[in-house]
Design a protein around this motif. Structure first.
Motif, PDB file in Angstrom:
ATOM      1  N   THR A 143      72.983  18.731  22.221  1.00 35.65           N
ATOM      2  CA  THR A 143      72.087  17.655  21.803  1.00 35.65           C
ATOM      3  C   THR A 143      70.727  17.906  22.429  1.00 35.65           C
ATOM      4  O   THR A 143      70.632  18.130  23.636  1.00 35.65           O
ATOM      5  CB  THR A 143      72.625  16.291  22.256  1.00 35.65           C
ATOM      6  N   CYS A 144      69.676  17.878  21.616  1.00 32.49           N
ATOM      7  CA  CYS A 144      68.327  18.174  22.113  1.00 32.49           C
ATOM      8  C   CYS A 144      67.908  17.115  23.127  1.00 32.49           C
ATOM      9  O   CYS A 144      67.924  15.922  22.821  1.00 32.49           O
ATOM     10  CB  CYS A 144      67.340  18.217  20.940  1.00 32.49           C
ATOM     11  N   PRO A 145      67.529  17.514  24.357  1.00 32.56           N
ATOM     12  CA  PRO A 145      67.152  16.539  25.374  1.00 32.56           C
ATOM     13  C   PRO A 145      65.838  15.831  25.060  1.00 32.56           C
ATOM     14  O   PRO A 145      65.566  14.773  25.605  1.00 32.56           O
ATOM     15  CB  PRO A 145      67.002  17.381  26.655  1.00 32.56           C
ATOM     16  N   TRP A 146      65.028  16.391  24.180  1.00 36.99           N
ATOM     17  CA  TRP A 146      63.732  15.782  23.854  1.00 36.99           C
ATOM     18  C   TRP A 146      63.852  14.773  22.711  1.00 36.99           C
ATOM     19  O   TRP A 146      63.286  13.700  22.768  1.00 36.99           O
ATOM     20  CB  TRP A 146      62.707  16.862  23.490  1.00 36.99           C
ATOM     21  N   CYS A 147      64.568  15.132  21.633  1.00 34.31           N
ATOM     22  CA  CYS A 147      64.577  14.266  20.444  1.00 34.31           C
ATOM     23  C   CYS A 147      65.988  13.882  20.006  1.00 34.31           C
ATOM     24  O   CYS A 147      66.156  13.226  18.986  1.00 34.31           O
ATOM     25  CB  CYS A 147      63.836  14.934  19.284  1.00 34.31           C
ATOM     26  N   ARG A 148      67.006  14.274  20.741  1.00 33.47           N
ATOM     27  CA  ARG A 148      68.406  13.916  20.476  1.00 33.47           C
ATOM     28  C   ARG A 148      68.943  14.497  19.170  1.00 33.47           C
ATOM     29  O   ARG A 148      69.983  14.052  18.678  1.00 33.47           O
ATOM     30  CB  ARG A 148      68.618  12.390  20.486  1.00 33.47           C
ATOM     31  N   ILE A 168      68.586  26.049  19.793  1.00 34.79           N
ATOM     32  CA  ILE A 168      67.426  25.746  18.962  1.00 34.79           C
ATOM     33  C   ILE A 168      67.641  24.412  18.255  1.00 34.79           C
ATOM     34  O   ILE A 168      68.656  24.194  17.597  1.00 34.79           O
ATOM     35  CB  ILE A 168      67.191  26.879  17.939  1.00 34.79           C
ATOM     36  N   CYS A 169      66.644  23.533  18.400  1.00 37.44           N
ATOM     37  CA  CYS A 169      66.701  22.187  17.827  1.00 37.44           C
ATOM     38  C   CYS A 169      66.525  22.265  16.305  1.00 37.44           C
ATOM     39  O   CYS A 169      65.690  23.000  15.804  1.00 37.44           O
ATOM     40  CB  CYS A 169      65.594  21.345  18.460  1.00 37.44           C
ATOM     41  N   GLU A 170      67.315  21.470  15.584  1.00 35.87           N
ATOM     42  CA  GLU A 170      67.203  21.478  14.116  1.00 35.87           C
ATOM     43  C   GLU A 170      65.947  20.761  13.645  1.00 35.87           C
ATOM     44  O   GLU A 170      65.403  21.069  12.593  1.00 35.87           O
ATOM     45  CB  GLU A 170      68.439  20.803  13.505  1.00 35.87           C
ATOM     46  N   GLN A 175      59.483  24.388  19.090  1.00 37.64           N
ATOM     47  CA  GLN A 175      59.146  23.935  20.445  1.00 37.64           C
ATOM     48  C   GLN A 175      60.363  23.498  21.260  1.00 37.64           C
ATOM     49  O   GLN A 175      60.368  23.643  22.472  1.00 37.64           O
ATOM     50  CB  GLN A 175      58.136  22.775  20.364  1.00 37.64           C
ATOM     51  N   HIS A 176      61.375  22.965  20.600  1.00 39.54           N
ATOM     52  CA  HIS A 176      62.544  22.490  21.343  1.00 39.54           C
ATOM     53  C   HIS A 176      63.590  23.593  21.429  1.00 39.54           C
ATOM     54  O   HIS A 176      64.505  23.660  20.609  1.00 39.54           O
ATOM     55  CB  HIS A 176      63.150  21.246  20.673  1.00 39.54           C
ATOM     56  N   THR A 177      63.419  24.474  22.403  1.00 43.82           N
ATOM     57  CA  THR A 177      64.377  25.564  22.589  1.00 43.82           C
ATOM     58  C   THR A 177      64.742  25.656  24.063  1.00 43.82           C
ATOM     59  O   THR A 177      63.920  25.379  24.935  1.00 43.82           O
ATOM     60  CB  THR A 177      63.791  26.924  22.149  1.00 43.82           C
TER      61      THR A 177
HETATM   62 ZN    ZN Z   1      64.483  18.449  19.438  1.00 47.16          ZN
END
Ligand code: ZN
Length: 190
Positions: A143-148, A168-170, A175-177
């Motif tokens: 789960t992405c810690p920045w945007c969930r 890698i964030c979907e 940027q969210h890696t």
């Molecule tokens: Zn993200």
């Protein structure tokens, strides 16, 4: 004169050691300037492929050796028997394939015993070693810690160059890696 110089240099040496220690600590915390997250914070989820089926590293190793030797014997008779078919027959291709399969199996078993984690297929499936010599095929999400949003683990990099295992964030894949340190993953208990 020489004695005086030596005294001064030993003083500098002690300061240098101090700086070296400090740099080491910074590297451990820094993670390349990005904040570090624990597997718990990222809710890393391991999915077993093939229904969690496994093979023992020892079995794979023996299979590799036996297949390798058998294929070399096969290649020898294919290439050098006077009354056999033309050299590049389908037998030759079969034994070459078996030889590569045997070598590959042996190398995979050896690498996994050392590293316990290795990219395997399509840059998204991984081979992992369990606690008792088993080898498993896994994929990972988090789960992405920045945007969930959902993150997927991918093996990223040039074909023959250094590659990273990166979540890698979907939603914001640029940027969210987060680079994975596979030693932080929980063990596969057997
Ligand atoms: Zn993200």
């Amino acid at each position: 004169m020489n004695g005086d110089n030596n005294g001064t240099q030993s003083g500098d040496g002690s300061v240098n050691i101090g700086i070296g220690d400090f740099r080491g600590a910074t590297l451990n915390l820094g993670n390349g300037g990005k904040p570090a997250f624990t597997p718990e914070q990222m809710a890393i989820k391991r999915s077993s492929v093939l229904g969690g089926a496994s093979i023992k590293a020892g079995t794979l190793s023996v299979f590799g050796i036996v297949t390798g030797i058998a294929s070399i014997v096969g290649l020898y008779f294919t290439l050098f028997q006077p009354f056999s078919q033309p050299r590049h027959s389908s037998w030759y291709a079969l034994f070459m394939f078996l030889f590569m399969l045997g070598t590959f199996s042996f190398v995979v078993a050896a690498v996994l015993r050392r590293k316990r984690f290795e990219p395997f297929l399509l840059r998204k499936y991984y081979l992992e070693a369990g606690t008792r010599d088993g080898i498993y095929l896994s994929s990972f999400t988090a789960t992405c810690p920045w945007c969930r949003s959902k993150m997927r683990l991918r093996n990223i990099g040039p074909k023959n160059g250094p590659r990273d295992d990166r979540f890698i964030c979907e939603r914001n894949p640029r940027q969210h890696t987060i680079d994975l340190d596979p030693t932080l993953l929980p063990e596969i208990e057997e």
